[in-house]
Design a protein around this motif. Sequence first.
Motif, PDB file in Angstrom:
ATOM      1  N   LEU A  22      42.679  78.512  29.952  1.00  0.00           N
ATOM      2  CA  LEU A  22      43.174  77.302  28.990  1.00  0.00           C
ATOM      3  C   LEU A  22      44.265  77.666  28.158  1.00  0.00           C
ATOM      4  N   LEU A  23      45.550  77.089  28.347  1.00  0.00           N
ATOM      5  CA  LEU A  23      46.423  77.415  27.536  1.00  0.00           C
ATOM      6  C   LEU A  23      46.795  76.086  26.383  1.00  0.00           C
ATOM      7  N   GLY A  24      46.461  76.421  25.071  1.00  0.00           N
ATOM      8  CA  GLY A  24      46.306  75.419  24.348  1.00  0.00           C
ATOM      9  C   GLY A  24      47.385  75.264  23.199  1.00  0.00           C
ATOM     10  N   ALA A  25      48.347  74.027  23.343  1.00  0.00           N
ATOM     11  CA  ALA A  25      49.418  73.928  22.417  1.00  0.00           C
ATOM     12  C   ALA A  25      49.067  73.941  21.117  1.00  0.00           C
ATOM     13  N   ALA A  26      49.373  74.852  20.032  1.00  0.00           N
ATOM     14  CA  ALA A  26      49.050  74.580  18.713  1.00  0.00           C
ATOM     15  C   ALA A  26      50.194  73.871  17.996  1.00  0.00           C
ATOM     16  N   PRO A  27      49.523  73.007  16.907  1.00  0.00           N
ATOM     17  CA  PRO A  27      50.397  72.365  16.009  1.00  0.00           C
ATOM     18  C   PRO A  27      51.551  73.253  15.452  1.00  0.00           C
ATOM     19  N   ALA A  49      41.573  83.684  22.607  1.00  0.00           N
ATOM     20  CA  ALA A  49      42.309  84.887  22.448  1.00  0.00           C
ATOM     21  C   ALA A  49      43.516  84.224  21.580  1.00  0.00           C
ATOM     22  N   ALA A  50      43.445  84.648  20.355  1.00  0.00           N
ATOM     23  CA  ALA A  50      44.341  84.096  19.252  1.00  0.00           C
ATOM     24  C   ALA A  50      45.416  85.332  19.106  1.00  0.00           C
ATOM     25  N   GLU A  51      46.904  84.760  18.817  1.00  0.00           N
ATOM     26  CA  GLU A  51      47.929  85.570  18.411  1.00  0.00           C
ATOM     27  C   GLU A  51      47.532  86.113  16.942  1.00  0.00           C
ATOM     28  N   ALA A  69      33.062  80.507  19.777  1.00  0.00           N
ATOM     29  CA  ALA A  69      33.800  81.856  20.642  1.00  0.00           C
ATOM     30  C   ALA A  69      33.582  82.931  20.093  1.00  0.00           C
ATOM     31  N   ARG A  70      33.708  83.917  20.734  1.00  0.00           N
ATOM     32  CA  ARG A  70      34.073  85.300  20.571  1.00  0.00           C
ATOM     33  C   ARG A  70      35.676  85.161  20.238  1.00  0.00           C
ATOM     34  N   VAL A  71      36.033  85.755  19.239  1.00  0.00           N
ATOM     35  CA  VAL A  71      37.529  85.465  19.054  1.00  0.00           C
ATOM     36  C   VAL A  71      38.059  86.795  19.135  1.00  0.00           C
ATOM     37  N   VAL A  72      39.233  87.091  19.993  1.00  0.00           N
ATOM     38  CA  VAL A  72      40.041  88.401  19.799  1.00  0.00           C
ATOM     39  C   VAL A  72      41.231  88.187  19.763  1.00  0.00           C
ATOM     40  N   SER A  73      42.143  89.243  19.265  1.00  0.00           N
ATOM     41  CA  SER A  73      43.458  89.097  18.987  1.00  0.00           C
ATOM     42  C   SER A  73      44.264  89.358  20.362  1.00  0.00           C
ATOM     43  N   TYR A  74      45.284  88.538  20.475  1.00  0.00           N
ATOM     44  CA  TYR A  74      46.176  88.796  21.555  1.00  0.00           C
ATOM     45  C   TYR A  74      47.464  88.460  21.133  1.00  0.00           C
ATOM     46  N   LEU A  97      40.299  80.517  26.125  1.00  0.00           N
ATOM     47  CA  LEU A  97      41.323  79.684  25.448  1.00  0.00           C
ATOM     48  C   LEU A  97      42.305  80.757  24.943  1.00  0.00           C
ATOM     49  N   VAL A  98      43.659  80.558  25.270  1.00  0.00           N
ATOM     50  CA  VAL A  98      44.881  81.437  24.631  1.00  0.00           C
ATOM     51  C   VAL A  98      45.528  80.359  23.499  1.00  0.00           C
ATOM     52  N   ILE A  99      45.506  80.687  22.362  1.00  0.00           N
ATOM     53  CA  ILE A  99      46.330  80.032  21.517  1.00  0.00           C
ATOM     54  C   ILE A  99      47.071  80.878  20.527  1.00  0.00           C
ATOM     55  N   THR A 100      48.404  80.293  20.353  1.00  0.00           N
ATOM     56  CA  THR A 100      49.341  81.092  19.622  1.00  0.00           C
ATOM     57  C   THR A 100      49.463  80.570  18.040  1.00  0.00           C
TER      58      THR A 100
END
Length: 294
Positions: A22-27, A49-51, A69-74, A97-100
């Motif tokens: 999942l590629l999520g558009a962040a505000p 996976a969060a930037e 979730a288990r949150v990992v840096s990306y 889920l990937v979110i930047t």
Amino acid sequence: MTGNGTQEQAADRAAAGTGTLLLGAAPIGRPDDASPRLRAALAETPIIAAEDTRRLRRLTSDLGVEPVARVVSYYDQNEKARAEELLGELLAGRDVLVITDAGMPGVSDPGYRLVVAAVAAGVPVSVLPGPSAVTTALIVSGLPTDRFTFEGFPPRKQGERARRLAELAAEPRTMVFFEAPHRLAATLGAMAEAFGADRPAAVCRELTKTYEEVRRGPLGELAAWAEEGVRGEITVVVGGAPAPEGLSDPADLAAAVAAREAAGTPRKQAITEIAKENGLPKRVVYDAVVAARA
């Protein structure tokens, strides 16, 4: 492998319990611009996976969401290694889920490598659409929106930046760039030199935020304004090159080629470009260059 083979492979993996990427558009500014689908994904997806994990925590707090979730840096520096790890999770049946920090993953932000790997492995990929600084700036700029090109961040080094902008000098479409605030004045100055100080543009700062500002005007004026210092997230929109009137005089053709060469374009390529732009055979432009050097 044929297209049918790839589709069958994807179907087999889906049936075996492959997860979905999942590629999520962040505000890009206001948290309440987050879509309902993004809120649900933040609450329910087993791996995020969060930037920037700190900004993710701030976003979920603002939204009143408690991730399981288990949150990992990306981020850029670990994107390659992390993509391999996340692909393994997807193939094991877990959604990711990937979110930047803001906007859409994969657009000048981490995400592209993982999408490529997931597609190659037959893993389903889904987008949670939402805010985008690119299209927001384009629309609010007041410049043509029917055709545009996204150019990302210009090169940081002066010489590389000048060459890249010279390549875009004849681009007829509206151009959208990202830039860091501390490099904005230098970049606008380089754009004014490459595109012309009168080329229309807009600098969009802090889009959708409390101190949103859109400054419109010729590149030369915007470059002078930016010298005073600018803060915040910056998106620059530049009008495309006007349609060429067409050159025919040999001296004008030779001068046009010389200008491209001075900007770093090889002579052969410059001759080809000038000929194409003016609807002339390359031989005509080549002869004009030779005559000017005689």
